[in-house]
Design a protein around this motif. Structure first.
Motif, short mmCIF file in Angstrom:
data_model
loop_
_atom_site.label_atom_id
_atom_site.label_comp_id
_atom_site.label_asym_id
_atom_site.label_seq_id
_atom_site.Cartn_x
_atom_site.Cartn_y
_atom_site.Cartn_z
N UNK A 77 51.81 31.00 114.61
CA UNK A 77 51.09 32.26 114.53
C UNK A 77 51.38 33.14 115.73
N UNK A 78 51.10 34.42 115.57
CA UNK A 78 51.30 35.40 116.63
C UNK A 78 50.06 36.26 116.74
N UNK A 79 49.59 36.48 117.96
CA UNK A 79 48.47 37.39 118.20
C UNK A 79 49.00 38.82 118.12
N UNK A 80 48.79 39.48 116.97
CA UNK A 80 49.35 40.80 116.74
C UNK A 80 48.72 41.88 117.61
N UNK A 81 47.55 41.63 118.15
CA UNK A 81 46.95 42.59 119.08
C UNK A 81 47.68 42.57 120.42
N UNK A 82 48.16 41.40 120.79
CA UNK A 82 48.85 41.25 122.08
C UNK A 82 50.35 41.51 121.95
N UNK A 83 50.93 41.05 120.86
CA UNK A 83 52.37 41.17 120.67
C UNK A 83 52.66 42.08 119.48
N UNK A 84 52.71 43.34 119.73
CA UNK A 84 53.01 44.30 118.68
C UNK A 84 53.95 45.37 119.24
N UNK A 85 54.74 45.98 118.39
CA UNK A 85 55.66 47.00 118.88
C UNK A 85 54.91 48.23 119.36
N UNK A 86 55.47 48.93 120.32
CA UNK A 86 54.82 50.16 120.78
C UNK A 86 54.77 51.18 119.64
N UNK A 87 53.76 52.01 119.68
CA UNK A 87 53.57 52.96 118.58
C UNK A 87 54.35 54.27 118.76
N UNK A 88 54.68 54.65 119.99
CA UNK A 88 55.38 55.92 120.15
C UNK A 88 56.87 55.70 120.46
N UNK A 89 57.66 56.66 120.07
CA UNK A 89 59.12 56.56 120.20
C UNK A 89 59.57 56.48 121.65
N UNK A 90 58.88 57.15 122.54
CA UNK A 90 59.27 57.13 123.95
C UNK A 90 59.19 55.70 124.51
N UNK A 91 58.12 55.00 124.20
CA UNK A 91 57.96 53.61 124.67
C UNK A 91 59.01 52.71 124.02
N UNK A 92 59.27 52.91 122.74
CA UNK A 92 60.30 52.11 122.06
C UNK A 92 61.66 52.30 122.70
N UNK A 93 62.01 53.54 122.98
CA UNK A 93 63.31 53.83 123.58
C UNK A 93 63.42 53.28 125.00
N UNK A 94 62.32 53.29 125.73
CA UNK A 94 62.30 52.73 127.08
C UNK A 94 62.56 51.21 127.04
N UNK A 95 61.93 50.53 126.10
CA UNK A 95 62.14 49.09 125.94
C UNK A 95 63.60 48.81 125.57
N UNK A 96 64.13 49.59 124.64
CA UNK A 96 65.51 49.39 124.22
C UNK A 96 66.47 49.60 125.39
#
Length: 90
Positions: free
Chosen positions: A37-56
């Motif tokens: 199982x995975x705690x989806x509250x703790x391990x979930x993708x960022x919701x905004x594109x800026x955060x996603x691009x920063x992670x990438x």
């Protein structure tokens, strides 16, 4: 054999449980399947594109236009990842 003394075996998938049963490693209903199982509250993708691009950029060192595929598991035929990998490679 020491396996006769085991009270219960936890398998993380039906595939693993079926393998245990197929090879008669454990008998008499001692195999119990409990999915990871995975705690989806703790391990979930960022919701905004800026955060996603920063992670990438920082963690993965890939451009936002590049495709990223992740896989956790054994790289075996039964998982279906090998035909997928062959298809992606062209």
């Amino acid at each position: 054999m020491y396996l006769k003394n085991v009270d219960r075996v936890i398998a993380v998938s039906d595939f693993v449980a079926n393998r245990y049963n197929q090879y008669h490693l454990f008998s008499d209903g001692r195999v119990k399947r409990i999915h990871n199982g995975v705690d989806l509250k703790r391990f979930s993708p960022p919701e905004n594109e800026e955060a996603k691009n920063l992670i990438r950029k920082i963690l993965l060192n890939v451009k936002s236009s590049e495709l990223v595929i992740t896989f956790a598991g054994q790289f075996i035929e039964g998982k279906g990842i090998i035909p997928y990998s062959n298809a992606v490679d062209g």
